[in-house]
Design a protein around this motif. Structure first.
Motif, PDB file in Angstrom:
ATOM      1  N   ALA A   1      10.876  -8.234   6.926  1.00 34.72           N
ATOM      2  CA  ALA A   1      10.680  -9.114   5.778  1.00 34.72           C
ATOM      3  C   ALA A   1       9.369  -8.770   5.092  1.00 34.72           C
ATOM      4  N   VAL A   2       9.380  -8.828   3.763  1.00 27.19           N
ATOM      5  CA  VAL A   2       8.193  -8.584   2.952  1.00 27.19           C
ATOM      6  C   VAL A   2       8.099  -9.714   1.927  1.00 27.19           C
ATOM      7  N   HIS A   3       6.956 -10.365   1.870  1.00 29.15           N
ATOM      8  CA  HIS A   3       6.767 -11.501   0.981  1.00 29.15           C
ATOM      9  C   HIS A   3       5.632 -11.182   0.007  1.00 29.15           C
ATOM     10  N   VAL A   4       5.983 -10.654  -1.146  1.00 32.33           N
ATOM     11  CA  VAL A   4       4.978 -10.212  -2.119  1.00 32.33           C
ATOM     12  C   VAL A   4       4.146 -11.381  -2.620  1.00 32.33           C
ATOM     13  N   LEU A   5       4.757 -12.550  -2.775  1.00 32.94           N
ATOM     14  CA  LEU A   5       4.040 -13.747  -3.233  1.00 32.94           C
ATOM     15  C   LEU A   5       3.921 -14.797  -2.140  1.00 32.94           C
ATOM     16  N   GLY A   6       4.196 -14.427  -0.900  1.00 30.75           N
ATOM     17  CA  GLY A   6       4.094 -15.372   0.199  1.00 30.75           C
ATOM     18  C   GLY A   6       5.344 -16.228   0.338  1.00 30.75           C
ATOM     19  N   THR A   7       5.251 -17.235   1.210  1.00 30.80           N
ATOM     20  CA  THR A   7       6.357 -18.161   1.453  1.00 30.80           C
ATOM     21  C   THR A   7       5.904 -19.594   1.213  1.00 30.80           C
ATOM     22  N   ASP A   8       6.875 -20.484   1.022  1.00 28.77           N
ATOM     23  CA  ASP A   8       6.557 -21.894   0.781  1.00 28.77           C
ATOM     24  C   ASP A   8       6.540 -22.666   2.090  1.00 28.77           C
TER      25      ASP A   8
ATOM     26  N   PRO B   1       1.443  -3.847  11.818  1.00 30.34           N
ATOM     27  CA  PRO B   1       2.372  -2.704  11.725  1.00 30.34           C
ATOM     28  C   PRO B   1       2.936  -2.600  10.312  1.00 30.34           C
ATOM     29  N   PRO B   2       2.987  -1.397   9.757  1.00 22.74           N
ATOM     30  CA  PRO B   2       3.514  -1.244   8.400  1.00 22.74           C
ATOM     31  C   PRO B   2       5.024  -1.453   8.353  1.00 22.74           C
ATOM     32  N   VAL B   3       5.470  -2.034   7.260  1.00 19.18           N
ATOM     33  CA  VAL B   3       6.899  -2.236   7.028  1.00 19.18           C
ATOM     34  C   VAL B   3       7.318  -1.282   5.915  1.00 19.18           C
ATOM     35  N   PRO B   4       8.086  -0.249   6.211  1.00 21.82           N
ATOM     36  CA  PRO B   4       8.496   0.698   5.157  1.00 21.82           C
ATOM     37  C   PRO B   4       9.370   0.025   4.108  1.00 21.82           C
ATOM     38  N   LEU B   5       9.131   0.396   2.855  1.00 23.40           N
ATOM     39  CA  LEU B   5       9.915  -0.121   1.744  1.00 23.40           C
ATOM     40  C   LEU B   5      10.745   1.007   1.152  1.00 23.40           C
ATOM     41  N   ARG B   6      11.858   0.643   0.540  1.00 26.85           N
ATOM     42  CA  ARG B   6      12.718   1.641  -0.080  1.00 26.85           C
ATOM     43  C   ARG B   6      13.420   1.034  -1.290  1.00 26.85           C
ATOM     44  N   LEU B   7      13.809   1.920  -2.202  1.00 24.36           N
ATOM     45  CA  LEU B   7      14.586   1.492  -3.359  1.00 24.36           C
ATOM     46  C   LEU B   7      16.045   1.291  -2.972  1.00 24.36           C
ATOM     47  N   PHE B   8      16.693   0.365  -3.642  1.00 22.44           N
ATOM     48  CA  PHE B   8      18.099   0.037  -3.393  1.00 22.44           C
ATOM     49  C   PHE B   8      18.324  -0.242  -1.907  1.00 22.44           C
ATOM     50  N   ALA B   9      17.445  -1.117  -1.386  1.00 25.51           N
ATOM     51  CA  ALA B   9      17.494  -1.447   0.034  1.00 25.51           C
ATOM     52  C   ALA B   9      18.652  -2.400   0.320  1.00 25.51           C
ATOM     53  N   PRO B  10      19.264  -2.291   1.490  1.00 27.55           N
ATOM     54  CA  PRO B  10      20.308  -3.248   1.865  1.00 27.55           C
ATOM     55  C   PRO B  10      19.683  -4.603   2.168  1.00 27.55           C
ATOM     56  N   GLY B  11      20.444  -5.652   1.923  1.00 30.26           N
ATOM     57  CA  GLY B  11      19.921  -6.993   2.173  1.00 30.26           C
ATOM     58  C   GLY B  11      21.001  -8.040   2.014  1.00 30.26           C
ATOM     59  N   ALA B  12      20.558  -9.250   1.704  1.00 32.07           N
ATOM     60  CA  ALA B  12      21.483 -10.375   1.567  1.00 32.07           C
ATOM     61  C   ALA B  12      22.426 -10.152   0.391  1.00 32.07           C
ATOM     62  N   ARG B  13      23.633 -10.668   0.519  1.00 34.63           N
ATOM     63  CA  ARG B  13      24.631 -10.516  -0.540  1.00 34.63           C
ATOM     64  C   ARG B  13      24.320 -11.462  -1.698  1.00 34.63           C
ATOM     65  N   TRP B  14      24.482 -10.957  -2.913  1.00 31.89           N
ATOM     66  CA  TRP B  14      24.360 -11.769  -4.118  1.00 31.89           C
ATOM     67  C   TRP B  14      25.525 -11.420  -5.027  1.00 31.89           C
TER      68      TRP B  14
ATOM     69  N   ALA C   1       0.857  -1.193   0.000  1.00 34.58           N
ATOM     70  CA  ALA C   1       0.000   0.000   0.000  1.00 34.58           C
ATOM     71  C   ALA C   1       0.886   1.234   0.000  1.00 34.58           C
ATOM     72  N   PHE C   2       0.255   2.368  -0.252  1.00 35.17           N
ATOM     73  CA  PHE C   2       0.957   3.655  -0.210  1.00 35.17           C
ATOM     74  C   PHE C   2       0.355   4.465   0.932  1.00 35.17           C
ATOM     75  N   ASP C   3       1.097   4.588   2.021  1.00 36.86           N
ATOM     76  CA  ASP C   3       0.633   5.290   3.221  1.00 36.86           C
ATOM     77  C   ASP C   3       1.736   6.236   3.671  1.00 36.86           C
ATOM     78  N   GLY C   4       1.773   7.432   3.004  1.00 36.12           N
ATOM     79  CA  GLY C   4       2.866   8.345   3.279  1.00 36.12           C
ATOM     80  C   GLY C   4       4.175   7.837   2.725  1.00 36.12           C
ATOM     81  N   GLY C   5       4.116   6.886   1.878  1.00 38.66           N
ATOM     82  CA  GLY C   5       5.269   6.199   1.319  1.00 38.66           C
ATOM     83  C   GLY C   5       4.888   4.754   1.044  1.00 38.66           C
ATOM     84  N   LEU C   6       5.725   4.059   0.340  1.00 39.13           N
ATOM     85  CA  LEU C   6       5.423   2.675  -0.003  1.00 39.13           C
ATOM     86  C   LEU C   6       5.694   1.794   1.211  1.00 39.13           C
ATOM     87  N   VAL C   7       4.645   1.075   1.648  1.00 32.28           N
ATOM     88  CA  VAL C   7       4.759   0.214   2.821  1.00 32.28           C
ATOM     89  C   VAL C   7       4.132  -1.138   2.498  1.00 32.28           C
TER      90      VAL C   7
END
Length: 353
Positions: free
Chosen positions: A126-133, A92-105, A61-67
């Motif tokens: 953690a954000v799971h757009v398509l869920g988890t297995d 609780p909303p989880v703020p999202l950001r572009l070029f976010a830090p995360g796991a190394r690839w 959703a967009f709530d003052g920013g992408l969350v």
């Protein structure tokens, strides 16, 4: 108005771009290529990291920013499945950001990078757009990274089958005689061989201790061994027609060698058919890999493929309770549609009639 002659590739492109479906498929192929190269950058999480099993997709959703809003247990139990009922209320909303830090690839397998296109602002979230297995792994991240194996496997198999079918088909069609008869019987045998029972038998015979790389090579070899005959028969028929054309007979009368005749006069007239066959066969291999994965014959961990991800969908009870585990079907659908659309448009553009 210019009357300068146009090259053959330019004429093909002018006819190709008249098909909006072909252009849409071409755009999807570009996105798939970007996914293969930058899958780790597009994936919000490490594909092997584990979170809550069978967690439903997050709500963006967009709530003052992408969350994003992750589901949480409501304290109630579903009377049918006996599973906890999840809700997004008061999450609780989880703020999202572009070029976010995360796991190394690893970019191109060489350069370590720890940034992702979009993800939670804090690596602890953690954000799971398509869920988890069933193991709690992020399905979107695994699907994006799996494109490298699924499309790479399909490309290698189609390349091998195309080269084999082109070589044997052209040889049989041009040489004729006993060579044509023996190669024709070999093609008939391969086409008549039941493939599905062979795959099922291999699934039972291959030891479970075999390495993932060895199993992948074995799978590529079997697919290539059984997939070349159809193209070889088509190339054989076209070569027999081309070998009787006047310009080929003239080259023979002038003393041209067989290699020159095949290389300069016959092969260029086969390339259009081979190119179209390549674009139409590749999605068939993607579907075959997904089908074999559904049967339990997919690549083995730590490798990831769309067929391996579809193994979770083999339980009807799991599909009814957790329908988002069918998300890998979407990746397969986009790939098959893109290649088929490009192949159909390319066939119409190349065919002079």
């Amino acid at each position: 108005m210019s009357t300068a002659p146009q090259s053959y590739p330019r004429l093909v492109w002018q006819r190709f771009r008249r098909s909006w479906l072909g252009l849409a498929g071409l755009a999807m192929l570009v996105l798939l290529l970007v996914t293969v190269i930058f899958g780790g950058f597009l994936a919000p999480h490490d594909p092997d990291s584990r979170y809550e099993p069978f967690q439903p997709p997050s709500r963006i959703a967009f709530d003052g920013g992408l969350v994003a809003y992750n589901p949480h247990e409501s304290g109630r139990i579903d009377p049918v499945t006996l599973q906890p009922i999840l809700t997004y209320d008061a999450a609780p909303p989880v703020p999202l950001r572009l070029f976010a830090p995360g796991a190394r690839w690893w970019l191109l397998g060489l350069i370590p990078v720890d940034r992702h296109l979009i993800g939670p602002a804090s690596p602890a979230d953690a954000v799971h757009v398509l869920g988890t297995d069933r193991f709690g792994r992020d399905i979107l991240s695994r699907g994006l990274v799996a494109a490298r194996i699924s499309l790479g496997l399909a490309t290698i198999v189609v390349t091998l089958t195309t080269l084999t079918g082109l070589l044997l088909g052209a040889t049989a069609g041009y040489r004729g005689g006993a060579i044509d008869r023996w190669l024709g019987r070999l093609i008939d045998f391969v086409l008549a061989f039941p493939q599905l029972p062979l795959y099922l038998a291999l699934g039972a015979l291959i030891p479970i201790t075999i390495g993932s790389g060895q199993f992948l090579l074995l799978l590529v070899g079997i697919m290539a061994l059984l997939g070349w005959a159809g193209l070889a028969r088509e190339i054989r028929g076209k070569t027999m027609v081309l070998a009787r054309m006047d310009y080929v007979r003239a080259a023979v009368a002038l003393g041209a060698s067989d290699w020159r005749i095949v290389h300069r006069h016959i092969a260029p007239n086969l390339m259009s058919h081979v190119l179209v066959s390549f674009t139409l066969t590749l999605p068939a291999i993607v579907l075959l890999e997904s089908f074999l994965g559904f049967l339990g014959l997919a690549v083995k961990p730590p490798l990831i493929s769309w067929g391996l991800m579809l193994q979770d969908a083999g339980n009807f009870a799991a599909i009814g309770s957790y329908p988002w585990i069918l998300a890998p079907v979407g990746f397969v659908f986009v790939t098959v549609f893109a290649f088929n659309a490009v192949g159909d448009a390319l066939r119409d553009a190349i065919d002079p009639y």
